[in-house]
Write a protein that holds these residues in place. Structure first.
Motif, PDB file in Angstrom:
ATOM      1  N   HIS A  59       0.659  -1.147  -0.078  1.00 34.56           N
ATOM      2  CA  HIS A  59       0.063  -0.045   0.059  1.00 34.56           C
ATOM      3  C   HIS A  59       1.063   1.211  -0.059  1.00 34.56           C
ATOM      4  CE1 HIS A  59      -3.252  -2.673   1.230  1.00 34.56           C
ATOM      5  NE2 HIS A  59      -2.519  -3.087   1.874  1.00 34.56           N
ATOM      6  N   CYS A  60       0.596   2.238  -1.005  1.00 37.17           N
ATOM      7  CA  CYS A  60       1.117   3.581  -1.035  1.00 37.17           C
ATOM      8  C   CYS A  60       0.115   4.542  -0.607  1.00 37.17           C
ATOM      9  CB  CYS A  60       1.577   3.784  -2.205  1.00 37.17           C
ATOM     10  SG  CYS A  60       2.648   5.454  -2.548  1.00 37.17           S
ATOM     11  N   ILE A  61       0.446   5.495   0.467  1.00 34.72           N
ATOM     12  CA  ILE A  61      -0.718   6.455   0.657  1.00 34.72           C
ATOM     13  C   ILE A  61       0.178   7.676   0.689  1.00 34.72           C
ATOM     14  CG2 ILE A  61      -1.872   7.419   2.900  1.00 34.72           C
ATOM     15  CD1 ILE A  61      -1.860   4.792   4.219  1.00 34.72           C
ATOM     16  N   VAL A  62      -0.972   8.467  -0.309  1.00 37.23           N
ATOM     17  CA  VAL A  62      -0.296   9.890  -0.585  1.00 37.23           C
ATOM     18  C   VAL A  62      -0.808  10.757   0.623  1.00 37.23           C
ATOM     19  CG1 VAL A  62      -0.360  11.563  -2.317  1.00 37.23           C
ATOM     20  CG2 VAL A  62      -0.639   9.260  -3.025  1.00 37.23           C
ATOM     21  N   VAL A  63      -0.076  11.510   1.080  1.00 35.04           N
ATOM     22  CA  VAL A  63      -0.164  12.392   2.293  1.00 35.04           C
ATOM     23  C   VAL A  63       0.087  13.733   1.986  1.00 35.04           C
ATOM     24  CG1 VAL A  63       0.115  10.701   4.091  1.00 35.04           C
ATOM     25  CG2 VAL A  63       1.984  12.131   3.413  1.00 35.04           C
ATOM     26  N   GLY A  64      -0.411  14.727   2.554  1.00 38.44           N
ATOM     27  CA  GLY A  64      -0.311  16.172   2.293  1.00 38.44           C
ATOM     28  C   GLY A  64       0.956  16.771   3.193  1.00 38.44           C
ATOM     29  N   ASN A  65       0.943  17.991   3.483  1.00 43.27           N
ATOM     30  CA  ASN A  65       2.209  18.384   4.333  1.00 43.27           C
ATOM     31  C   ASN A  65       1.870  18.141   5.928  1.00 43.27           C
ATOM     32  OD1 ASN A  65       3.692  19.222   1.994  1.00 43.27           O
ATOM     33  ND2 ASN A  65       2.797  21.156   1.757  1.00 43.27           N
ATOM     34  N   HIS A  66       0.817  18.020   5.920  1.00 39.22           N
ATOM     35  CA  HIS A  66       0.323  17.866   7.638  1.00 39.22           C
ATOM     36  C   HIS A  66      -0.258  16.391   7.834  1.00 39.22           C
ATOM     37  CE1 HIS A  66       0.565  22.033   7.614  1.00 39.22           C
ATOM     38  NE2 HIS A  66      -0.381  22.233   6.707  1.00 39.22           N
ATOM     39  N   GLY A  67       0.342  15.325   7.139  1.00 39.26           N
ATOM     40  CA  GLY A  67       0.110  14.122   7.328  1.00 39.26           C
ATOM     41  C   GLY A  67       1.009  13.390   8.288  1.00 39.26           C
ATOM     42  N   ARG A  68       1.693  14.098   9.374  1.00 37.89           N
ATOM     43  CA  ARG A  68       2.398  13.525  10.423  1.00 37.89           C
ATOM     44  C   ARG A  68       1.582  12.259  11.029  1.00 37.89           C
ATOM     45  NH1 ARG A  68       6.794  11.261  10.196  1.00 37.89           N
ATOM     46  NH2 ARG A  68       7.378  12.805   9.116  1.00 37.89           N
ATOM     47  N   LEU A  69       0.438  12.754  11.484  1.00 43.87           N
ATOM     48  CA  LEU A  69      -0.363  11.873  12.594  1.00 43.87           C
ATOM     49  C   LEU A  69      -0.631  10.604  11.695  1.00 43.87           C
ATOM     50  CD1 LEU A  69      -3.103  14.095  14.377  1.00 43.87           C
ATOM     51  CD2 LEU A  69      -1.066  12.911  15.470  1.00 43.87           C
ATOM     52  N   LEU A  70      -0.912  10.679  10.283  1.00 42.39           N
ATOM     53  CA  LEU A  70      -1.287   9.446   9.762  1.00 42.39           C
ATOM     54  C   LEU A  70      -0.183   8.590   9.347  1.00 42.39           C
ATOM     55  CD1 LEU A  70      -3.507   7.734   8.065  1.00 42.39           C
ATOM     56  CD2 LEU A  70      -2.952   9.263   6.002  1.00 42.39           C
ATOM     57  N   VAL A  71       1.140   9.180   9.039  1.00 46.49           N
ATOM     58  CA  VAL A  71       2.319   8.541   9.041  1.00 46.49           C
ATOM     59  C   VAL A  71       2.664   7.792  10.257  1.00 46.49           C
ATOM     60  CG1 VAL A  71       4.866   8.673   8.695  1.00 46.49           C
ATOM     61  CG2 VAL A  71       3.363  10.086   7.247  1.00 46.49           C
ATOM     62  N   TYR A  73       0.645   6.716  12.743  1.00 46.67           N
ATOM     63  CA  TYR A  73      -0.135   5.594  12.963  1.00 46.67           C
ATOM     64  C   TYR A  73       0.144   4.384  12.068  1.00 46.67           C
ATOM     65  CZ  TYR A  73      -4.582   3.132  13.440  1.00 46.67           C
ATOM     66  OH  TYR A  73      -5.587   2.210  13.531  1.00 46.67           O
ATOM     67  N   LEU A  74       0.584   4.540  10.947  1.00 46.93           N
ATOM     68  CA  LEU A  74       0.839   3.609  10.291  1.00 46.93           C
ATOM     69  C   LEU A  74       2.336   2.919   9.804  1.00 46.93           C
ATOM     70  CD1 LEU A  74      -1.725   4.212   7.306  1.00 46.93           C
ATOM     71  CD2 LEU A  74      -1.951   2.718   8.902  1.00 46.93           C
ATOM     72  N   SER A  75       3.168   3.796  10.617  1.00 42.02           N
ATOM     73  CA  SER A  75       4.624   3.493  10.421  1.00 42.02           C
ATOM     74  C   SER A  75       5.032   2.354  10.458  1.00 42.02           C
ATOM     75  CB  SER A  75       5.232   4.566  11.267  1.00 42.02           C
ATOM     76  OG  SER A  75       5.535   4.361  12.311  1.00 42.02           O
ATOM     77  N   GLU A  76       4.395   1.354  11.474  1.00 42.37           N
ATOM     78  CA  GLU A  76       5.380   0.181  11.312  1.00 42.37           C
ATOM     79  C   GLU A  76       4.445  -1.083  10.638  1.00 42.37           C
ATOM     80  OE1 GLU A  76       5.289  -0.763  15.887  1.00 42.37           O
ATOM     81  OE2 GLU A  76       6.785   1.027  16.167  1.00 42.37           O
ATOM     82  N   ARG A  77       3.690  -0.529   9.786  1.00 45.39           N
ATOM     83  CA  ARG A  77       2.925  -1.495   8.766  1.00 45.39           C
ATOM     84  C   ARG A  77       3.304  -1.847   7.344  1.00 45.39           C
ATOM     85  NH1 ARG A  77      -3.518  -0.348  10.350  1.00 45.39           N
ATOM     86  NH2 ARG A  77      -3.190   0.790  12.265  1.00 45.39           N
ATOM     87  N   GLY A  78       4.817  -1.314   7.292  1.00 46.63           N
ATOM     88  CA  GLY A  78       5.267  -1.342   5.895  1.00 46.63           C
ATOM     89  C   GLY A  78       4.358  -0.702   4.744  1.00 46.63           C
ATOM     90  N   VAL A  79       3.976   0.319   5.248  1.00 47.21           N
ATOM     91  CA  VAL A  79       3.239   1.290   4.298  1.00 47.21           C
ATOM     92  C   VAL A  79       4.362   2.324   3.616  1.00 47.21           C
ATOM     93  CG1 VAL A  79       1.613   2.947   3.798  1.00 47.21           C
ATOM     94  CG2 VAL A  79       1.047   1.009   5.267  1.00 47.21           C
ATOM     95  N   THR A  80       4.093   2.589   2.333  1.00 53.29           N
ATOM     96  CA  THR A  80       4.883   3.522   1.470  1.00 53.29           C
ATOM     97  C   THR A  80       4.135   4.776   1.551  1.00 53.29           C
ATOM     98  OG1 THR A  80       5.916   2.009   0.296  1.00 53.29           O
ATOM     99  CG2 THR A  80       5.947   3.992  -0.521  1.00 53.29           C
ATOM    100  N   PHE A  81       4.904   5.738   1.870  1.00 50.91           N
ATOM    101  CA  PHE A  81       4.359   7.227   1.951  1.00 50.91           C
ATOM    102  C   PHE A  81       4.822   8.106   0.876  1.00 50.91           C
ATOM    103  CE2 PHE A  81       3.597   5.572   5.963  1.00 50.91           C
ATOM    104  CZ  PHE A  81       2.231   5.848   6.355  1.00 50.91           C
ATOM    105  N   VAL A  82       4.167   8.793   0.056  1.00 51.30           N
ATOM    106  CA  VAL A  82       4.700   9.821  -0.740  1.00 51.30           C
ATOM    107  C   VAL A  82       3.982  11.242  -0.502  1.00 51.30           C
ATOM    108  CG1 VAL A  82       5.322   8.284  -2.831  1.00 51.30           C
ATOM    109  CG2 VAL A  82       2.860   9.438  -2.651  1.00 51.30           C
ATOM    110  N   THR A  83       4.434  12.285  -0.850  1.00 56.47           N
ATOM    111  CA  THR A  83       3.655  13.560  -0.415  1.00 56.47           C
ATOM    112  C   THR A  83       3.358  14.315  -1.564  1.00 56.47           C
ATOM    113  OG1 THR A  83       5.269  13.554   1.442  1.00 56.47           O
ATOM    114  CG2 THR A  83       4.104  16.113   0.979  1.00 56.47           C
ATOM    115  N   GLN A  84       2.122  14.735  -1.610  1.00 58.97           N
ATOM    116  CA  GLN A  84       1.634  15.896  -2.490  1.00 58.97           C
ATOM    117  C   GLN A  84       1.762  17.126  -1.851  1.00 58.97           C
ATOM    118  OE1 GLN A  84      -2.772  15.948  -3.223  1.00 58.97           O
ATOM    119  NE2 GLN A  84      -2.390  16.421  -5.412  1.00 58.97           N
ATOM    120  N   HIS A  85       2.599  17.727  -2.001  1.00 61.14           N
ATOM    121  CA  HIS A  85       3.118  19.158  -1.178  1.00 61.14           C
ATOM    122  C   HIS A  85       1.939  20.264  -1.545  1.00 61.14           C
ATOM    123  CE1 HIS A  85       6.792  17.698   0.210  1.00 61.14           C
ATOM    124  NE2 HIS A  85       7.096  17.133  -0.837  1.00 61.14           N
TER     125      HIS A  85
END
Length: 254
Positions: A59-71, A73-85
């Motif tokens: 799973h890849c989750i596209v977060v915004g500049n204020h997505g730290r809480l989401l990152v 929460y999911l940081s230990e599940r092997g999820v990939t994160f990319v940012t839409q600035h």
């Protein structure tokens, strides 16, 4: 088998203001049952569970500049994160995941809702006929508010009506049909090339424009009609209340 997903979670959630100024929309909870008791789980968990249940492994989750809480929460599940600035539309958010997708097929899923069904059928259809996209559509009474498709009836697939999509339009002033695209899709990697060809309008790249470009380039796009399934929406107060009520009554996702 479709083994990747891109979940877009970069939006501000302005219709749920106040709560989404401190909590990402993807972390808004719905009711589920564990060991016979009610618990509340963030909708992103329900989305990931629904996709994982049909074979998605990454799973890849596209977060915004204020997505730290989401990152966090999911940081230990092997999820990939990319940012839409910069918020430049749904299609632009999907493009941020191009490196993650590579040349593989993938689900796209918005973070403001989850379907009660349709995941297994869309994945199976994609595996069987290898098109460029499979959409999940539903009939609406106000089609000017949605991405709308024109279709050719192709009979039935499993328990759903099957269509071939001949055109797609975003929020049309003069809708050609009442079939609205739900925010869950299966794509081949070619949607990325199609999105890059779209001339951006009003500063936003809508995913519907990419679907239209895909069709205009000769790509095959199919759609399954959702009739019994529901989109549990957490994107605005009225629909969020309905989603909470639906899940509290014990209805299961499938």
């Amino acid at each position: 088998m479709v083994k990747k997903s891109v979940i877009t979670a970069a939006g501000k959630g302005s219709r749920m203001k106040y709560i989404t100024s401190v909590l990402p929309k993807a972390l808004l909870p719905l009711f589920t049952r564990e060991d016979g008791k009610f618990v509340m789980r963030p909708i992103v968990d329900l989305i990931i569970d629904s996709l994982t249940s049909v074979g998605v492994e990454r799973h890849c989750i596209v977060v915004g500049n204020h997505g730290r809480l989401l990152v966090d929460y999911l940081s230990e599940r092997g999820v990939t994160f990319v940012t839409q600035h910069i918020p430049k539309g749904f299609g632009d958010a999907v493009l941020r995941a191009e490196d993650f997708v590579g040349r593989d097929p993938f689900f796209v899923h918005a973070d403001d809702g989850v379907l009660t069904g349709g995941y297994s059928e869309s994945s199976a259809l994609f595996d069987e006929i290898n098109p460029d996209a499979v959409l999940l559509v539903r009939r609406v009474t106000n089609p000017h508010r949605y991405g709308i498709v024109q279709v050719i009836d192709k009979g039935n697939y499993k328990t759903h009506r099957l269509f071939q999509v001949k055109d797609a339009e975003e929020k049309p002033k003069d809708p050609k049909s009442d079939l609205a695209i739900s925010a869950v899709y299966v794509f081949s990697w070619k949607i990325m090339s199609a999105l890059k060809k779209v001339e951006v309008k009003d500063g936003e790249l809508e995913l519907t424009y990419g679907i239209k470009e895909l069709i205009d380039d000769g790509g095959e796009v199919y759609a399954l009609l959702l009739e019994k399934e529901r989109w549990l929406n957490v994107g605005d107060p009225d629909n969020y209340f309905k989603a909470l009520e639906y899940t509290y009554k014990g209805s299961e996702l499938r």
